[in-house]
Write an enzyme that holds these catalytic residues in place. Structure first.
Site, short mmCIF file in Angstrom:
data_model
loop_
_atom_site.label_atom_id
_atom_site.label_comp_id
_atom_site.label_asym_id
_atom_site.label_seq_id
_atom_site.Cartn_x
_atom_site.Cartn_y
_atom_site.Cartn_z
N ARG A 180 3.00 -8.69 3.44
CA ARG A 180 3.22 -8.33 2.04
C ARG A 180 3.74 -9.50 1.21
O ARG A 180 4.54 -9.31 0.29
CB ARG A 180 4.19 -7.15 1.89
CG ARG A 180 3.68 -5.83 2.37
CD ARG A 180 2.97 -5.07 1.25
NE ARG A 180 2.29 -3.90 1.81
CZ ARG A 180 2.83 -2.68 1.83
NH1 ARG A 180 3.99 -2.46 1.31
NH2 ARG A 180 2.17 -1.69 2.37
N ARG A 233 4.61 -6.89 -5.13
CA ARG A 233 5.58 -6.64 -6.19
C ARG A 233 6.78 -7.58 -6.24
O ARG A 233 7.48 -7.62 -7.25
CB ARG A 233 6.07 -5.18 -6.13
CG ARG A 233 5.08 -4.22 -6.72
CD ARG A 233 5.43 -2.80 -6.40
NE ARG A 233 5.34 -2.57 -4.96
CZ ARG A 233 5.55 -1.39 -4.37
NH1 ARG A 233 5.92 -0.35 -5.08
NH2 ARG A 233 5.41 -1.27 -3.08
N ARG A 250 -1.21 -6.89 -12.49
CA ARG A 250 -1.55 -5.52 -12.12
C ARG A 250 -1.42 -4.51 -13.26
O ARG A 250 -1.85 -3.36 -13.11
CB ARG A 250 -0.66 -5.07 -10.94
CG ARG A 250 -1.17 -5.40 -9.55
CD ARG A 250 -2.37 -4.55 -9.14
NE ARG A 250 -2.21 -3.16 -9.49
CZ ARG A 250 -1.45 -2.29 -8.82
NH1 ARG A 250 -0.81 -2.68 -7.75
NH2 ARG A 250 -1.34 -1.06 -9.22
N ASP A 308 -5.90 -3.15 1.14
CA ASP A 308 -5.04 -2.14 1.74
C ASP A 308 -5.76 -1.51 2.92
O ASP A 308 -7.00 -1.52 2.97
CB ASP A 308 -4.65 -1.06 0.72
CG ASP A 308 -3.46 -0.25 1.24
OD1 ASP A 308 -2.32 -0.72 1.09
OD2 ASP A 308 -3.68 0.81 1.85
N TYR A 322 -1.82 8.98 8.06
CA TYR A 322 -1.95 9.34 6.65
C TYR A 322 -3.00 10.43 6.43
O TYR A 322 -2.80 11.37 5.67
CB TYR A 322 -2.35 8.10 5.82
CG TYR A 322 -1.21 7.12 5.65
CD1 TYR A 322 -0.17 7.38 4.78
CD2 TYR A 322 -1.19 5.93 6.38
CE1 TYR A 322 0.87 6.48 4.62
CE2 TYR A 322 -0.14 5.02 6.23
CZ TYR A 322 0.88 5.31 5.35
OH TYR A 322 1.91 4.43 5.20
O1 CP3 Z 1 0.47 -8.40 3.25
C1 CP3 Z 1 -0.14 -8.63 2.20
O2 CP3 Z 1 0.34 -9.33 1.27
C2 CP3 Z 1 -1.57 -8.13 2.09
C3 CP3 Z 1 -1.77 -6.93 1.40
C4 CP3 Z 1 -1.44 -5.59 2.05
C5 CP3 Z 1 -1.16 -4.46 1.27
N1 CP3 Z 1 -1.08 -3.38 2.08
C6 CP3 Z 1 -1.03 -4.48 -0.19
C7 CP3 Z 1 -0.28 -3.40 -0.84
C8 CP3 Z 1 -1.46 -5.17 3.37
C9 CP3 Z 1 -1.65 -6.00 4.63
C10 CP3 Z 1 -1.23 -3.76 3.38
C11 CP3 Z 1 -1.25 -2.93 4.60
C12 CP3 Z 1 -0.71 -1.57 4.55
N2 CP3 Z 1 -0.91 -0.62 3.59
C13 CP3 Z 1 0.02 -0.99 5.59
C14 CP3 Z 1 0.37 -1.67 6.88
C15 CP3 Z 1 1.48 -2.66 6.66
C16 CP3 Z 1 2.84 -2.05 6.55
O3 CP3 Z 1 3.49 -2.28 5.52
O4 CP3 Z 1 3.29 -1.45 7.52
C17 CP3 Z 1 0.33 0.33 5.22
C18 CP3 Z 1 1.15 1.33 6.02
C19 CP3 Z 1 -0.28 0.56 3.96
C20 CP3 Z 1 -0.26 1.81 3.14
C21 CP3 Z 1 0.44 1.56 1.87
N3 CP3 Z 1 -0.13 0.92 0.80
C22 CP3 Z 1 1.80 1.84 1.54
C23 CP3 Z 1 2.78 2.56 2.43
C24 CP3 Z 1 2.03 1.35 0.24
C25 CP3 Z 1 3.33 1.30 -0.54
C26 CP3 Z 1 3.42 2.33 -1.63
C27 CP3 Z 1 4.55 1.98 -2.57
O5 CP3 Z 1 4.30 1.93 -3.79
O6 CP3 Z 1 5.68 1.75 -2.09
C28 CP3 Z 1 0.82 0.77 -0.20
C29 CP3 Z 1 0.59 0.11 -1.50
C30 CP3 Z 1 0.45 -1.37 -1.44
N4 CP3 Z 1 -0.36 -2.06 -0.56
C31 CP3 Z 1 1.05 -2.30 -2.32
C32 CP3 Z 1 0.60 -3.57 -1.96
C33 CP3 Z 1 0.89 -4.88 -2.62
C34 CP3 Z 1 1.97 -1.94 -3.49
C35 CP3 Z 1 1.08 -1.50 -4.59
C36 CP3 Z 1 1.69 -1.71 -5.93
O7 CP3 Z 1 1.72 -2.87 -6.39
O8 CP3 Z 1 2.05 -0.70 -6.56
#
Ligand code: CP3
Length: 348
Positions: free
Chosen positions: A25, A29, A38, A74, A153
């Protein structure tokens, strides 16, 4: 001679002078430039707009000078590409219009040909090509969600703490479970193939929620499907989960004759890397495991912790420095830059 990146050297078991460093990540954010970009665009739309996904991928590489980019996308993107109705709700995570709970739900979903993901993945390939053209010598890591974490999920219909419905399905209806997990494996493999075809030189499989499984359930119901995803990949592989201290040896995903399918295993902050290395053995690189909580601590405290992580990483055949899980959104990005400088030996 072509310069081989520190990341690929570490994944091959070679030990460069210093560990390569990147952050799960790292895009997202914590970066003001990400929050600006975004505004007005939904998460999954951003993932599928090539110029936007490419720019967001590049932002942390430029800012922190990390040793690898990770493609901005994602784990649910391939499901969207398969035509599944899914949104990412800010502050919550992936939410599905229709949870997949019964044998008929599974039958309906798995009737979709995973080849549709490959066909619909052109925006992913285009974004990766744009990133790779800009990155120069810096390697790009592609990624996908592991079948269990995706099912956690899908079966709930959204985020959950203990993933009870997915874990129950394994036992209540093993046939449907294996059909679902096998289909998810093919979908994630197609997503990884789109990224590696377009230039990603390594991949990470996120089984973030595997830690909720017993060893017995992991072996019987999960590992074979994760192994299938990674066995289909043609580049070096990192396998990551949270709370997986009891599963580390299994996360090597040994195939026959006992050689690991994973080139590296990602370890969270709960297990010291020297202990992880003892369990993983001499054929696997370790990745991790700075405690994300300590990103909030005063620098001298964090610095001591990072130096300890690097020292313990020397117990493994090679080490890729990372966090034990993703960058928390409230992190001061200057702290991440400082960790990179420390790892690069350029800090004062
Ligand atoms: O690592 C990176 O920088 C690459 C991008 C990446 C994202 N998601 C971008 C993202 C990666 C590798 C993921 C994987 C992902 N997505 C996982 C496995 C990694 C982990 O954290 O365990 C999981 C479980 C998800 C599912 C998911 N997507 C969740 C739980 C969330 C968070 C929701 C929240 O708002 O708290 C997301 C959204 C997400 N994926 C964001 C990003 C940058 C935030 C989106 C935003 O900007 O609002």
């Amino acid at each position: 001679m072509e310069r081989v990146s520190l990341l690929l050297r570490a994944l091959a078991g070679d030990r460069p002078d210093r560990p390569p460093v990147w952050f799960m990540r790292q895009a997202g954010r914590s970066l003001p430039e990400y929050r600006d970009l975004r505004v007005g665009t939904r998460m999954l739309d951003a993932c599928l707009t090539p110029e936007l996904a490419a720019e967001i991928t590049l932002q942390p590489v430029r800012r922190h000078r990390v040793d690898a980019g990770i493609f901005f996308s994602d784990i649910v993107v391939p499901l969207r590409l398969a035509g599944v109705e899914v949104e990412i709700v800010p502050g919550r995570g992936p939410v599905f219009a229709q949870p997949v709970r019964t044998a008929s739900d599974v039958a309906r979903l798995t009737a979709i040909d995973p080849a549709e993901v490959a066909a619909a993945a052109e925006p992913v390939r285009e974004a990766v090509r744009l990133v790779v053209a800009e990155l120069g010598d810096t390697p790009l890591i592609g990624f996908a969600g592991a079948p269990f974490t995706l099912a956690a999920y899908l079966v709930e219909g959204g985020p959950s703490k203990e993933h009870l419905r997915a874990r129950a399905l394994m036992h209540a209806d093993p046939g449907s479970w294996h059909a679902l997990a096998g289909w998810l494996a093919r979908v994630s493999a197609a997503f990884l193939a789109a990224q590696t075809e377009a230039g990603a030189v390594a991949v990470q499989l996120f089984d973030s929620w595997a830690g909720s499984l017993s060893v017995a359930d992991y072996r019987a119901h999960v590992a074979p499907h994760s192994r299938a995803v990674l066995a289909a990949v043609s580049v070096p592989r990192i396998h990551f989960g949270v709370g997986t201290g009891h599963l580390l040896a299994d996360m090597r995903l040994d195939g026959r004759p006992g050689a690991p399918v994973a080139d590296a295993v990602g370890v969270d902050w709960r297990t010291p890397l020297d202990e992880a290395a003892a369990v993983l053995g001499p054929d696997v690189t370790v990745q991790g495991n700075i405690d994300p909580a300590l990103l909030q601590a005063p620098w001298p405290v964090l610095e001591r912790h990072v130096r300890d992580v690097i020292a313990r990483g020397r117990a493994a055949r090679a080490h890729i420095l990372n966090l034990g899980h993703g960058v928390p959104p409230e992190t001061d990005p200057a702290v991440l830059t400082r960790i990179v400088e420390l790892a690069h030996g350029t800090s004062a």
